[in-house]
Motif scaffolding. Sequence first.
Motif, short mmCIF file in Angstrom:
data_model
loop_
_atom_site.label_atom_id
_atom_site.label_comp_id
_atom_site.label_asym_id
_atom_site.label_seq_id
_atom_site.Cartn_x
_atom_site.Cartn_y
_atom_site.Cartn_z
N ILE A 33 1.32 -1.09 -0.21
CA ILE A 33 0.40 -0.03 -0.14
C ILE A 33 0.66 1.34 -0.12
N THR A 34 1.83 1.67 0.97
CA THR A 34 2.84 2.72 0.54
C THR A 34 3.87 2.28 -0.13
N ARG A 35 3.77 1.80 -1.15
CA ARG A 35 4.99 1.62 -1.99
C ARG A 35 4.53 1.30 -3.62
N ALA A 36 2.85 1.26 -3.37
CA ALA A 36 1.79 0.81 -4.36
C ALA A 36 2.36 1.77 -6.09
N ASP A 37 2.56 2.41 -5.75
CA ASP A 37 3.39 3.57 -6.96
C ASP A 37 4.83 2.55 -7.46
N GLU A 38 5.86 2.46 -5.87
CA GLU A 38 7.07 2.43 -7.00
C GLU A 38 7.10 1.83 -8.27
N PRO A 39 8.24 1.99 -9.22
CA PRO A 39 8.27 0.76 -10.00
C PRO A 39 9.58 0.07 -10.64
N LEU A 40 8.71 -0.97 -10.01
CA LEU A 40 9.54 -2.34 -10.33
C LEU A 40 10.48 -2.69 -11.03
N ASP A 41 9.97 -2.13 -12.50
CA ASP A 41 11.08 -2.90 -12.98
C ASP A 41 12.51 -1.29 -13.44
N ALA A 42 12.53 -0.70 -12.43
CA ALA A 42 13.52 -0.25 -12.32
C ALA A 42 13.58 0.08 -11.21
N THR A 43 13.19 -0.08 -9.67
CA THR A 43 14.32 -0.83 -8.86
C THR A 43 14.22 -1.67 -8.17
N GLN A 44 13.35 -2.73 -8.72
CA GLN A 44 13.25 -4.51 -8.24
C GLN A 44 13.48 -4.71 -9.31
N PRO A 45 13.78 -4.70 -10.55
CA PRO A 45 13.93 -5.58 -11.93
C PRO A 45 14.20 -7.26 -11.45
N ASP A 46 15.35 -7.68 -10.47
CA ASP A 46 15.29 -9.36 -9.87
C ASP A 46 13.90 -9.71 -9.24
N ALA A 47 13.73 -8.60 -8.28
CA ALA A 47 12.06 -9.01 -7.74
C ALA A 47 10.69 -9.85 -8.58
N LEU A 48 11.11 -8.36 -9.76
CA LEU A 48 9.57 -8.24 -10.42
C LEU A 48 9.66 -9.20 -11.52
N ARG A 49 11.01 -10.29 -12.14
CA ARG A 49 11.00 -10.91 -12.98
C ARG A 49 10.40 -12.81 -11.47
N THR A 50 11.04 -12.39 -10.77
CA THR A 50 10.75 -14.07 -9.72
C THR A 50 9.19 -13.99 -9.46
N PHE A 51 8.74 -12.56 -9.49
CA PHE A 51 7.25 -12.80 -9.04
C PHE A 51 6.36 -13.21 -10.60
N LEU A 52 6.93 -12.93 -12.07
CA LEU A 52 6.09 -13.12 -13.10
C LEU A 52 6.12 -14.71 -13.42
#
Length: 297
Positions: A33-52
């Motif tokens: 909720i507090t970080r809903a607008d954070e751009p994951l592809d820029a700040t957490q690319p590895d975590a985004l790939r893991t999530f996908l």
Amino acid sequence: MSVARALREAGLDALDARVLLCHALNWPRSSLITRADEPLDATQPDALRTFLTLAARRRAGEPVAQLVGKREFYGRDFQVTPDVLIPRPDTELLVEQAIAIVDAFRSQAGSDRGPMRVLDLGTGSGAIAVTLAAERPGIEVVATDRSLAALQVARANADALLDGRTMHAIRFLAGDWFEALSTAQLAPASFDLIVSNPPYIHRDDAHLSEGDLRFEPRGALTDEADGLGPIRILTSQATHWLRHAVGAPHPALLVEHGYDQGAAARALFHDAGWCDMQTTRDLGGQERVTGGRWPNR
């Protein structure tokens, strides 16, 4: 891709998506909720790939508990692998019933009787055995399973969730039902309470080929017959392993079963000579746990 967009486009149930994204990011749920607008592809690319990747596996049917490697049970996170049944809220009812029996035993038993001894047959992840040891320190628990891989998971959960004192209160044994006790040369009449969540699904039940059950060990789900085979074994053989003493609390057996097996379970208890049979309903109103007491004679 922002946090909010990742959740929307995951193609999952909202709760599943949140659990998997928090796992991939190693975030508490509140951060979504507090970080809903954070751009994951820029700040957490590895975590985004893991999530996908995890989201794709979930869409293919893999259980969330196996994807994240854990499931909460009775307020504790238990390690989960494909070798064990995923702990479910229905089994918490069995634990609650067991705790009530432990408390009643402690209030009635004499000081010379020693610690209460509990046997958990078919322990799987160890959810029942570990929870009882944690909730009621001082009892002694023996937990059995025919699967060595499941016992490894159960031991890991005991190591992670119990302190040194309670951890040593559990003994894990390999073997099928009561055979594990004989193999370990345990003496008859060793326990005050026996509990079990056995494989009780009928072999022809369509649910075995649906949902999470497809990914769980089949031997922990069905006896490849009518689903009552293990309950027949438990009700007919348990008395050999229960302590009997005049004036002491009656030893007990508690068994989880299917929503439509309450009458059959009570009949098996009755035919084997048990008394005070009682079936408790789960939160959905379905008959779920049947117990009985063995009369001291």
